[in-house]
Design a protein around this motif. Sequence first.
Motif, mmCIF file in Angstrom:
data_model
loop_
_atom_site.group_PDB
_atom_site.id
_atom_site.type_symbol
_atom_site.label_atom_id
_atom_site.label_comp_id
_atom_site.label_asym_id
_atom_site.label_seq_id
_atom_site.Cartn_x
_atom_site.Cartn_y
_atom_site.Cartn_z
ATOM 1 N N GLY A 1 0.815 -1.197 0.000
ATOM 2 C CA GLY A 1 0.000 0.000 0.000
ATOM 3 C C GLY A 1 0.849 1.246 0.000
ATOM 4 N N MET A 2 0.269 2.347 -0.440
ATOM 5 C CA MET A 2 1.001 3.602 -0.507
ATOM 6 C C MET A 2 1.236 4.221 0.863
ATOM 7 N N SER A 3 0.564 3.709 1.901
ATOM 8 C CA SER A 3 0.814 4.196 3.243
ATOM 9 C C SER A 3 2.104 3.629 3.828
ATOM 10 N N TYR A 4 2.647 2.605 3.190
ATOM 11 C CA TYR A 4 3.921 2.045 3.631
ATOM 12 C C TYR A 4 5.063 2.911 3.100
ATOM 13 N N SER A 5 6.169 2.881 3.816
ATOM 14 C CA SER A 5 7.301 3.719 3.434
ATOM 15 C C SER A 5 7.966 3.196 2.161
ATOM 16 N N LYS A 6 8.596 4.115 1.432
ATOM 17 C CA LYS A 6 9.348 3.739 0.249
ATOM 18 C C LYS A 6 10.551 2.896 0.651
ATOM 19 N N SER A 7 10.966 2.014 -0.250
ATOM 20 C CA SER A 7 12.053 1.085 0.063
ATOM 21 C C SER A 7 12.958 0.903 -1.142
ATOM 22 N N GLY A 8 14.226 1.200 -0.975
ATOM 23 C CA GLY A 8 15.205 0.935 -2.016
ATOM 24 C C GLY A 8 15.015 1.801 -3.242
ATOM 25 N N PRO A 9 15.789 1.518 -4.290
ATOM 26 C CA PRO A 9 15.699 2.320 -5.511
ATOM 27 C C PRO A 9 14.387 2.101 -6.247
ATOM 28 N N ALA A 10 13.878 3.167 -6.855
ATOM 29 C CA ALA A 10 12.672 3.053 -7.664
ATOM 30 C C ALA A 10 12.968 2.259 -8.932
ATOM 31 N N LEU A 11 11.921 1.680 -9.520
ATOM 32 C CA LEU A 11 12.047 0.887 -10.746
ATOM 33 C C LEU A 11 11.745 1.782 -11.945
ATOM 34 N N PRO A 12 12.696 1.960 -12.856
ATOM 35 C CA PRO A 12 12.461 2.831 -14.008
ATOM 36 C C PRO A 12 11.505 2.194 -15.006
ATOM 37 N N ARG A 13 10.971 3.032 -15.884
ATOM 38 C CA ARG A 13 10.082 2.542 -16.926
ATOM 39 C C ARG A 13 10.798 1.488 -17.760
ATOM 40 N N GLY A 14 10.140 0.364 -17.976
ATOM 41 C CA GLY A 14 10.732 -0.725 -18.735
ATOM 42 C C GLY A 14 11.561 -1.672 -17.896
ATOM 43 N N GLY A 15 11.834 -1.309 -16.637
ATOM 44 C CA GLY A 15 12.537 -2.237 -15.754
ATOM 45 C C GLY A 15 11.675 -3.450 -15.466
ATOM 46 N N LEU A 16 12.296 -4.576 -15.197
ATOM 47 C CA LEU A 16 11.540 -5.789 -14.887
ATOM 48 C C LEU A 16 11.210 -5.840 -13.401
ATOM 49 N N ALA A 17 9.930 -5.960 -13.101
ATOM 50 C CA ALA A 17 9.477 -6.239 -11.746
ATOM 51 C C ALA A 17 9.412 -7.747 -11.593
ATOM 52 N N TYR A 18 10.329 -8.312 -10.818
ATOM 53 C CA TYR A 18 10.391 -9.766 -10.634
ATOM 54 C C TYR A 18 9.394 -10.153 -9.534
ATOM 55 N N VAL A 19 8.165 -10.489 -9.939
ATOM 56 C CA VAL A 19 7.059 -10.720 -9.019
ATOM 57 C C VAL A 19 7.089 -12.166 -8.531
ATOM 58 N N MET A 20 7.087 -12.334 -7.182
ATOM 59 C CA MET A 20 7.017 -13.670 -6.607
ATOM 60 C C MET A 20 5.595 -14.066 -6.257
ATOM 61 N N CYS A 21 4.799 -13.105 -5.743
ATOM 62 C CA CYS A 21 3.439 -13.426 -5.333
ATOM 63 C C CYS A 21 2.628 -12.145 -5.279
ATOM 64 N N GLN A 22 1.309 -12.289 -5.140
ATOM 65 C CA GLN A 22 0.406 -11.154 -5.117
ATOM 66 C C GLN A 22 -0.485 -11.207 -3.877
#
Length: 443
Positions: A380-401
């Motif tokens: 959720g957006m109420s959680y704090s930001k973490s680590g570097p942002a993902l640029p456009r076209g970067g791969l989001a390596y999704v493990m689960c939803q």
Amino acid sequence: MRGRDMRRMAGLLASLTAAGTLLLGMAVSATAEPATPADYPTGSSSTRVTGLGFDTCTAPSLDALRAWRASSYRTVNIYFGGNNRGCTQPNLTSSWVRDANALGWKLLPTYFGRQPFCKFGESKPLRYTASNAASYGTSEAKDAVSKAKALGLLPGSALYADVEHYDRSDSGCRVAVRRYVSAWTKTLHASGYLAGVYVHQDSGLRDLSDSYNSTKYARPDAVWMARWDGKTSLTGWPTAPNSHWAVHQRAKQYRGDHDETWGGVRLNIDSDSLDAPVATVSRAYKVTSSTALNARTGPSSAYPAVRTHAPGSTLRVMCQGHGQKVGTSAVWDRLSNGTWVSDYYVSTPSSTGFSSALPRCAYPGQVTAGVALNARTGPGMSYSKSGPALPRGGLAYVMCQKRGETYRTTSVWNRLDDGRWVSDFYVANRSNSSWSAPIPRCP
């Protein structure tokens, strides 16, 4: 672009606000260029590697690979298909693939198909033009998928099209390359594979980088650049900014044709540096339970059991994910048929956590936000930001939803393989309003 997509983009632009948001930009339709989604089947997962590798014309023997464990290389390229492939491949069989993987080698699959009509040199006579590039990109990608499956390179693997150095002063040739790579990418994605491309820094890389955000062409998931300067760095490339293919999406051939000897075996190789997706290959382990082990449709006993495996029987494990804790382990193993079993009852190296020999189960999708997408510590957006942002076209390596705070059209959030979270609205997969099979639910 369809009308509803234009309305969505206009709405997003109008609603951009200052600090405290995801750094949101324009969303791209789940099926539109440049970020086309991979249609992952049940028995799939991505594998990526970081470190050094080598490529040689003919796949080495298993004895050579055993000897070369003394080297710093851990990935080996394989020319697995293509009508311009120059070397015979007496070793390259499905059993070789499995045995090489069992020895600890990751595989970088390269398809040497038709080349652009303006390729330098007289070799490789089979070529494509601007008028037929898309057709050949499609047909050769289909052939690549067929050959990959025959070798045991599972969906989720990255397959790399070899595009040799060409004369980019010809505008028609630049169009031809972009059309070929776009068709290659979309066709592989439709079969659940990631699309990579091998390119020269002064031709293919420059042209694909120039069209990185173009809505006319599908963007490949990874690039493997040839620049023989002896430097292994995967950033600071002169013909592509660091923001392009920035999230475990780059490889570099940094040294060309030369001999090396390891373990008493000499090979003629090119040397590579990698932080990129490669092939997914299953590994064999045994059932250690004293009774039949249930294989389920998800990583929990709440999911239906669809088959059983007898004690001592062999399982083909392709990756590991989070799930319900059983015994001392909350790790579950995904088998090559797509089912899940508790790792507590499997002879992997660890009975309490993940095993380094196996990749984490991941289903990458390109980031579609117009600007960098912030990852967060929770769904959720109420959680704090973490680590570097993902640029456009970067791969989001999704493990689960998991269900989280609603944003735009969805309350689904993706847990990445590094433990961070991003809104599914900005990840190219099957849906930006609901779950995307075969990604499991987070425990």
